[in-house]
Scaffold this active site. Structure first.
Site, short mmCIF file in Angstrom:
data_model
loop_
_atom_site.label_atom_id
_atom_site.label_comp_id
_atom_site.label_asym_id
_atom_site.label_seq_id
_atom_site.Cartn_x
_atom_site.Cartn_y
_atom_site.Cartn_z
N HIS A 62 -10.24 -14.07 8.66
CA HIS A 62 -10.71 -15.27 7.84
C HIS A 62 -11.68 -15.20 6.94
O HIS A 62 -11.91 -16.25 6.34
CB HIS A 62 -10.82 -16.54 8.76
N ASP A 87 -18.77 2.87 10.62
CA ASP A 87 -17.32 2.70 10.25
C ASP A 87 -16.91 3.72 9.22
O ASP A 87 -15.98 3.53 8.40
CB ASP A 87 -16.78 1.39 10.06
N ASN A 90 -13.31 5.66 12.82
CA ASN A 90 -14.43 5.43 13.83
C ASN A 90 -14.21 5.40 14.91
O ASN A 90 -13.31 5.54 15.45
CB ASN A 90 -15.18 4.18 13.14
N GLU A 137 0.70 -1.28 0.03
CA GLU A 137 -0.09 -0.11 0.12
C GLU A 137 0.90 1.32 0.19
O GLU A 137 0.56 2.52 0.12
CB GLU A 137 -1.03 0.00 1.18
N VAL A 168 -7.58 -5.22 3.34
CA VAL A 168 -8.57 -5.61 4.25
C VAL A 168 -9.76 -6.17 3.34
O VAL A 168 -10.47 -7.25 3.87
CB VAL A 168 -9.25 -4.61 4.97
N GLU A 211 -11.18 -0.23 16.52
CA GLU A 211 -12.05 -1.24 16.58
C GLU A 211 -11.77 -2.12 17.93
O GLU A 211 -12.17 -2.92 18.50
CB GLU A 211 -12.05 -2.34 15.36
N THR A 224 -0.10 2.14 10.50
CA THR A 224 0.09 1.57 9.14
C THR A 224 0.47 2.91 7.97
O THR A 224 0.95 2.56 6.94
CB THR A 224 -1.04 1.07 8.54
CA CA Z 1 -12.50 2.02 10.69
#
Ligand code: CA
Length: 707
Positions: free
Chosen positions: A628, A321, A276, A86, A559, A200, A182
């Site tokens: 997963h 989110d 979020n 990224e 993601v 989160e 990140t």
């Molecule tokens: Ca988020």
């Protein structure tokens, strides 16, 4: 003495003139003057968006709409990691500095791709568990002979640009909490600006500035208020606390500023967006409502002190989110005949915002993709006008966009030549419902939403319809008129960031392994090449010795492929990521990856009761899904559980899930939150999904197929 010095200097100048080489100077000798006048050095790409305005526009035009058809691979460099790429590369004075997943840094000869040095910060692999969105890194900053990288486990490291040796390293987070980083750092007047991720999992977000010379903390701005029974850090926190209810600070609150930073040298304002809240559903986070400042907001602070100047909250009381962490593009536009200094963002919530960047006041907002949760943004209050029951108070609600966003971290670009913004947009629906059984689990993935709603329906036709409702698009958008000018549509969502150039071109990679150039004015595809893997990073352009290059990072992961593997048409490659660099007439080639389909082994017979499978599904979605994938379908970033021989062994499965036997691969023990019978129920659920997958691949009487 003076004479001798003079003679030496003269001799050195003569030698330099004779051999044509430059006098020795510091590597990556970037300073405030160079960064603020980056347009004077169009061949370099000295900071994340090339300039502090984060326009991601290259003034180079040797590669242009007339000749881009002959663009070919100049060189490629294989990274040491096989997760998503990224990072936007930085190029200074012929050297490229770029990162890969697990926060590795590489210095490459920008002309040849030859490795100069590599730095591995040795991030403990179990840190990956707290990275919601793959173990990615978005790049470095350079300043005064140093290269700065933030590591997944929360360190900020300064490297000697010449050697890659560590100059200093500081820990920017409480590593006992589930923080990760990140984003790429930004350097502004000798201060390294860095935020964090983890909303989160249970953190309190903040942005910090460290002294570029020695790593000393200079300022810190929290994005959400702490415990109101204790003194507030500043007036902004006091103001923010009035917009919250309940005991949010016990969960950290969230609001992590996890991606780009822009800067306006004239006003000395530094801009960043926040994520979020924790958990997503406001009913659980702040019972009784409230805007919950500064979640999902764009914030301007004084770059010297970190003092609050203004905020604009894109999604008050966010429950979906809708992070506000997308590219913050600064430009000077003429709107209604008046020159305006603007900040633009194509937000995750589906609206393109044009704000006055000096005051934070809304100039205009318009949806750039179909948006079903709000019918527009009220010009008077700047708040979205919600429609229906998007907060899922009475029943679950299916809305556009989803938590993947109408636009996510993939950077957008702006061309001052066409006056257009180039947005990597997408259409993905999201189902939201209240999780009645929600209880906060520190360090786990906490959304307080019923994630089962986003699992695939069992019926094959319904699955296909769900898949077909998703698409990606490259949207050319006029920010003055707030209207679309052209768009290119992609079958898959989750495509690459964009680059605009003075050659009347827009470059973008795609989810399904291509990199393409479009005519910036009309969207005609002028060139496309096969990258064989997801190409998601922000591309750049630079020049060395008069030759123009276009570079982009490629590598499977991120993601979307972790969570929504069912939506991936093309298999992920297990290969390492690459940096791909193109020039006119380039003739290098890429090795073709092995994309042989693997047949799913016949799964164990499903013997568990439907109650156990249902219980297993709930636990799976709470604790396993984020890595997963829905329905245990992996996009290929990490091994697909349905193919694993471990699901045939209760003891083997337990050894991994509770015993932590694979923690060095990032699969930590869940013994804190799961019991023996939970692990067994999850195994039963995965067996059910494996049987469904096997049956779909082996229809009765039909021919067999792989995944
Ligand atoms: Ca988020």
């Amino acid at each position: 003495m003076g004479r001798t010095l003079y003679a030496c200097a003269a001799a050195a100048a003569l030698v330099a003139a004779l051999c044509g080489c430059q006098p020795t100077h510091k590597t990556a000798n970037v300073d405030a003057a160079r960064l603020t006048s980056a347009d004077n050095e169009p061949g370099d790409w000295m900071s994340q968006g090339r300039t502090y305005s984060e326009q991601r526009f290259s003034p180079l035009d040797k590669v242009n709409a007339g000749n881009v058809g002959s663009l070919g691979l100049a060189w490629s460099f294989e990274l040491s990691t096989n997760r998503a790429v990224e990072a936007t590369p930085i190029v200074v004075d012929g050297v490229m500095y770029v990162t890969s997943s697990w926060s590795l840094v590489y210095a490459l000869n920008a002309k040849t791709g030859e490795l100069i040095w590599k730095y591995d910060p040795k991030v403990p692999r179990e840190t990956g568990f707290h990275a919601c969105c793959d173990v990615v890194n978005r790049g470095v900053a350079v300043w005064d002979g140093k290269v700065y990288v933030a590591t997944l486990d929360g360190r900020l490291v300064a490297l000697d640009a010449k050697t890659g040796n560590v100059a200093w390293s500081v820990v920017t987070v409480d590593q006992s909490q589930p923080y990760t980083i990140t984003m790429a750092p930004r350097v502004i007047k000798g201060k390294v600006i860095i935020g964090n991720s983890g909303s989160e999992y249970g953190v309190r977000g903040y942005m910090s500035a460290y002294d570029a010379a020695d790593g000393k903390l200079i300022w810190r701005f929290y994005t959400v208020p702490g415990d109101p029974s204790k003194p507030f850090e500043n007036k902004a926190m006091e103001m923010a606390a009035k917009t919250w209810k309940g005991q949010w600070w016990k969960f950290g609150g969230g609001g992590s500023p996890w991606d780009p930073v822009s800067y306006d040298p004239e006003s000395n304002l530094l801009y960043f967006g926040t994520g979020n809240g924790l958990p997503w559903d406001e009913k659980s986070r702040s019972p009784g409502g409230g805007d919950n400042l500064f979640l999902s907001s764009i914030i301007a602070v004084n770059a010297d002190t970190g003092a609050y100047v203004w905020h604009y909250q894109t999604t008050p009381g966010d429950s979906w989110d809708y992070d506000s962490t997308q590219t913050l593009t600064l430009a000077d536009l003429t709107i209604n005949g008046t020159p305006r200094k603007v900040l633009m963002q194509a937000n995750k919530n589906g609206f393109m915002y044009v704000l006055d960047r000096l005051t934070g006041k809304l100039i205009s907002a318009k949806n750039f993709v179909p948006v079903t949760w709000a019918k527009g943004v009220d010009p008077a209050t700047g708040k979205p006008i919600e429609i229906g029951d998007p907060r899922y108070t009475k029943a679950p609600s299916v809305i556009f966009p989803s938590s993947f966003g109408a636009h996510n971290w993939q950077p957008m670009s702006f061309s001052p030549k066409t006056g257009l913004i180039y947005i990597p947009g997408q259409e993905v629906p999201g189902a939201y419902g209240t999780d009645d059984k929600f209880a906060f689990d520190p360090g786990q993935w906490n959304t307080a939403t019923d994630t089962k709603l986003n699992s695939l329906p069992p019926d094959a036709k319904a699955r296909a319809a769900m898949r077909n409702s998703m698409r990606g698009e490259l949207i050319a958008w006029d920010p003055v008129a707030q209207k679309e000018v052209w768009r290119a549509t992609h079958n898959d969502p989750w495509n690459g960031g964009t680059l605009a150039t003075a050659g009347n071109l827009v470059f973008q990679g795609t989810a399904n392994g291509h990199f393409a150039a479009y005519d910036a004015a009309n969207g005609k595809t002028l060139w496309t090449t096969d990258t064989y893997t997801a190409t998601l990073a922000g591309p750049i352009s630079y020049s060395v010795d008069g030759e123009q290059y276009v570079a982009v990072g490629a590598g499977f992961g991120s993601v979307f492929y972790l969570v929504a593997g069912f939506a991936v048409d093309k298999l992920g490659t297990p290969d390492n990521g690459r940096i791909l660099v193109y020039k006119l007439g380039g003739r290098a080639t890429l090795p073709k990856p092995n994309l042989t389909k693997i047949d799913m082994p016949k799964p164990p017979t499903a013997t568990a009761s439907s109650d156990i499978v249902t219980a297993g599904h709930a636990k799976f979605n709470r604790y396993c899904l984020v890595c997963h994938g829905y329905n245990a379908i992996s996009g290929g970033v990490i091994p697909d559980l349905r193919y694993s021989p471990l699901i045939g062994s209760a003891a083997g499965f337990k050894d991994v899930v509770l015993g932590g036997s694979r923690k060095d691969a990032g699969m930590v023990s869940f013994a804190k939150v799961l019991k023996d019978q939970d692990a067994e129920a999850i195994r039963a659920y995965v067996i059910t999904e494996a049987n469904a997958g096997y049956a779909a691949a082996h229809p009765a009487g039909g021919k067999s197929g792989g995944r």
